[in-house]
Write a protein that holds these residues in place. Structure first.
Motif, PDB file in Angstrom:
ATOM      1  N   LEU A   1      31.220  -9.671   3.735  1.00 58.69           N
ATOM      2  CA  LEU A   1      30.483  -9.601   5.156  1.00 58.69           C
ATOM      3  C   LEU A   1      28.734  -9.424   5.467  1.00 58.69           C
ATOM      4  O   LEU A   1      28.351  -9.791   6.290  1.00 58.69           O
ATOM      5  N   ILE A   2      28.032  -9.034   4.296  1.00 51.32           N
ATOM      6  CA  ILE A   2      27.094  -8.978   4.087  1.00 51.32           C
ATOM      7  C   ILE A   2      26.649  -9.634   3.001  1.00 51.32           C
ATOM      8  O   ILE A   2      27.436  -9.621   1.794  1.00 51.32           O
ATOM      9  N   ASP A   3      25.197 -10.366   2.852  1.00 50.21           N
ATOM     10  CA  ASP A   3      24.728 -10.960   1.368  1.00 50.21           C
ATOM     11  C   ASP A   3      24.400  -9.869   0.566  1.00 50.21           C
ATOM     12  O   ASP A   3      24.564  -9.934  -0.738  1.00 50.21           O
ATOM     13  N   THR A   4      23.674  -8.965   0.859  1.00 52.57           N
ATOM     14  CA  THR A   4      22.944  -7.871  -0.140  1.00 52.57           C
ATOM     15  C   THR A   4      23.040  -6.270   0.682  1.00 52.57           C
ATOM     16  O   THR A   4      22.803  -6.380   1.833  1.00 52.57           O
ATOM     17  N   VAL A   5      23.212  -5.398   0.032  1.00 53.79           N
ATOM     18  CA  VAL A   5      23.088  -4.096   0.390  1.00 53.79           C
ATOM     19  C   VAL A   5      21.620  -3.815   0.799  1.00 53.79           C
ATOM     20  O   VAL A   5      21.406  -3.343   1.931  1.00 53.79           O
ATOM     21  N   GLU A   6      20.784  -4.466  -0.137  1.00 56.66           N
ATOM     22  CA  GLU A   6      19.281  -4.114   0.152  1.00 56.66           C
ATOM     23  C   GLU A   6      19.038  -4.510   1.568  1.00 56.66           C
ATOM     24  O   GLU A   6      18.101  -4.215   2.146  1.00 56.66           O
ATOM     25  N   GLU A   7      19.431  -5.979   1.934  1.00 59.03           N
ATOM     26  CA  GLU A   7      19.010  -6.648   2.994  1.00 59.03           C
ATOM     27  C   GLU A   7      19.483  -5.651   4.173  1.00 59.03           C
ATOM     28  O   GLU A   7      18.728  -5.592   5.135  1.00 59.03           O
ATOM     29  N   LEU A   8      20.786  -5.150   4.132  1.00 58.41           N
ATOM     30  CA  LEU A   8      21.316  -4.358   5.376  1.00 58.41           C
ATOM     31  C   LEU A   8      20.210  -3.024   5.572  1.00 58.41           C
ATOM     32  O   LEU A   8      20.249  -2.721   6.601  1.00 58.41           O
ATOM     33  N   ARG A   9      20.002  -2.731   4.474  1.00 52.53           N
ATOM     34  CA  ARG A   9      19.189  -1.434   4.478  1.00 52.53           C
ATOM     35  C   ARG A   9      18.007  -1.800   5.175  1.00 52.53           C
ATOM     36  O   ARG A   9      17.514  -0.824   5.970  1.00 52.53           O
ATOM     37  N   LEU A  10      17.425  -2.979   4.948  1.00 51.61           N
ATOM     38  CA  LEU A  10      16.255  -3.338   5.438  1.00 51.61           C
ATOM     39  C   LEU A  10      16.221  -3.458   7.142  1.00 51.61           C
ATOM     40  O   LEU A  10      15.621  -3.025   7.891  1.00 51.61           O
ATOM     41  N   MET A  11      17.193  -4.078   7.337  1.00 57.49           N
ATOM     42  CA  MET A  11      17.728  -4.296   8.627  1.00 57.49           C
ATOM     43  C   MET A  11      17.992  -3.041   9.528  1.00 57.49           C
ATOM     44  O   MET A  11      17.741  -2.748  10.443  1.00 57.49           O
ATOM     45  N   LYS A  12      18.720  -2.057   8.820  1.00 56.14           N
ATOM     46  CA  LYS A  12      18.760  -0.698   9.264  1.00 56.14           C
ATOM     47  C   LYS A  12      17.471   0.162   9.479  1.00 56.14           C
ATOM     48  O   LYS A  12      17.330   0.623  10.409  1.00 56.14           O
ATOM     49  N   ASP A  13      16.650  -0.202   8.706  1.00 57.69           N
ATOM     50  CA  ASP A  13      15.189   0.494   8.698  1.00 57.69           C
ATOM     51  C   ASP A  13      14.717  -0.028   9.933  1.00 57.69           C
ATOM     52  O   ASP A  13      13.782   0.749  10.525  1.00 57.69           O
ATOM     53  N   LEU A  14      14.674  -1.339  10.074  1.00 60.25           N
ATOM     54  CA  LEU A  14      14.140  -1.766  11.319  1.00 60.25           C
ATOM     55  C   LEU A  14      14.607  -1.220  12.649  1.00 60.25           C
ATOM     56  O   LEU A  14      13.765  -0.867  13.526  1.00 60.25           O
ATOM     57  N   ARG A  15      15.770  -1.106  12.609  1.00 56.78           N
ATOM     58  CA  ARG A  15      16.603  -0.403  13.551  1.00 56.78           C
ATOM     59  C   ARG A  15      15.978   1.130  13.839  1.00 56.78           C
ATOM     60  O   ARG A  15      15.476   1.443  14.933  1.00 56.78           O
ATOM     61  N   ASN A  16      15.735   1.887  12.621  1.00 63.49           N
ATOM     62  CA  ASN A  16      15.071   3.045  12.957  1.00 63.49           C
ATOM     63  C   ASN A  16      13.799   2.945  13.320  1.00 63.49           C
ATOM     64  O   ASN A  16      13.375   3.886  14.102  1.00 63.49           O
ATOM     65  N   THR A  17      12.975   2.000  13.028  1.00 67.28           N
ATOM     66  CA  THR A  17      11.708   1.790  13.423  1.00 67.28           C
ATOM     67  C   THR A  17      11.571   1.531  14.983  1.00 67.28           C
ATOM     68  O   THR A  17      10.830   2.078  15.507  1.00 67.28           O
ATOM     69  N   VAL A  18      12.501   0.910  15.272  1.00 68.72           N
ATOM     70  CA  VAL A  18      12.700   0.239  16.905  1.00 68.72           C
ATOM     71  C   VAL A  18      12.848   1.622  17.609  1.00 68.72           C
ATOM     72  O   VAL A  18      12.171   1.979  18.684  1.00 68.72           O
ATOM     73  N   VAL A  19      13.709   2.446  17.203  1.00 67.06           N
ATOM     74  CA  VAL A  19      14.318   3.679  18.056  1.00 67.06           C
ATOM     75  C   VAL A  19      13.487   4.868  17.750  1.00 67.06           C
ATOM     76  O   VAL A  19      13.308   5.715  18.808  1.00 67.06           O
ATOM     77  N   HIS A  20      12.793   4.996  16.812  1.00 67.61           N
ATOM     78  CA  HIS A  20      12.185   6.300  16.470  1.00 67.61           C
ATOM     79  C   HIS A  20      10.711   6.074  16.238  1.00 67.61           C
ATOM     80  O   HIS A  20       9.867   7.245  16.365  1.00 67.61           O
ATOM     81  N   GLU A  21      10.179   4.955  15.728  1.00 67.45           N
ATOM     82  CA  GLU A  21       8.815   5.130  15.557  1.00 67.45           C
ATOM     83  C   GLU A  21       8.060   3.893  16.075  1.00 67.45           C
ATOM     84  O   GLU A  21       7.155   3.314  15.682  1.00 67.45           O
ATOM     85  N   TYR A  22       8.321   3.714  17.491  1.00 66.09           N
ATOM     86  CA  TYR A  22       7.779   2.605  18.031  1.00 66.09           C
ATOM     87  C   TYR A  22       6.337   2.726  18.524  1.00 66.09           C
ATOM     88  O   TYR A  22       6.036   3.463  19.562  1.00 66.09           O
ATOM     89  N   ILE A  23       5.592   2.257  17.802  1.00 63.01           N
ATOM     90  CA  ILE A  23       4.139   2.263  17.865  1.00 63.01           C
ATOM     91  C   ILE A  23       3.236   1.353  18.168  1.00 63.01           C
ATOM     92  O   ILE A  23       3.691   0.142  17.759  1.00 63.01           O
TER      93      ILE A  23
END
Length: 147
Positions: free
Chosen positions: A88-110
């Motif tokens: 369903l996903i290519d790599t776990v690492e890529e999904l982690r990066l995508m989740k990190d982006l979500r966290n940036t958007v939600v929590h650290e929007y500078i």
């Protein structure tokens, strides 16, 4: 469990549709050093839809697939590893990066880093759409096999 998975499939299909719509609008804008209020609003909408979709995919849809296939729920890492094993996903690492982006958007929007964040959204949203579509296709096959 089947009914829940069917309901979540409809929800994910709708989220994919709206995320695709927002992505197209923002791709037309591209990356710039400054955005007017309307353009900023389009990226805000994309950011919000991206965040909701990745959360739904990982925390609800992948979990429901596990439950439907009688997998123990386990940790979020376990759920993601099984999603990777299913293709369903290519790599776990890529999904982690995508989740990190979500966290940036939600929590650290500078504001100073907006164009970097917007650039990452334009990069990762197509991948999120691809993973969502793969997951939808997987579930359709899974539900057909039951018949």
């Amino acid at each position: 469990m089947k009914k829940l998975l069917q309901q979540q499939t409809l929800q994910l299909e709708k989220q994919v549709e709206w995320l695709q719509h927002s992505l197209k609008q923002c791709q037309k804008l591209g990356i710039k050093s400054d955005y007017d209020a309307d353009e900023y609003g389009l990226f805000e909408t994309l950011s919000s839809r991206y965040s909701r979709t990745i959360d739904f995919l990982i925390r609800k849809y992948f979990r429901s697939i596990d439950a439907y296939e009688f997998e123990s729920q386990g940790t979020l890492v376990d759920i993601v590893l099984r999603a990777h094993k299913r293709g369903l996903i290519d790599t776990v690492e890529e999904l982690r990066l995508m989740k990190d982006l979500r966290n940036t958007v939600v929590h650290e929007y500078i504001e100073e880093k907006l164009s970097d964040t917007f650039e990452e959204l334009l990069e990762y949203t197509p991948r999120l759409l691809e993973f969502s579509r793969r997951s939808l296709a997987y579930v359709q096959t899974l539900l057909k096999e039951e018949l």
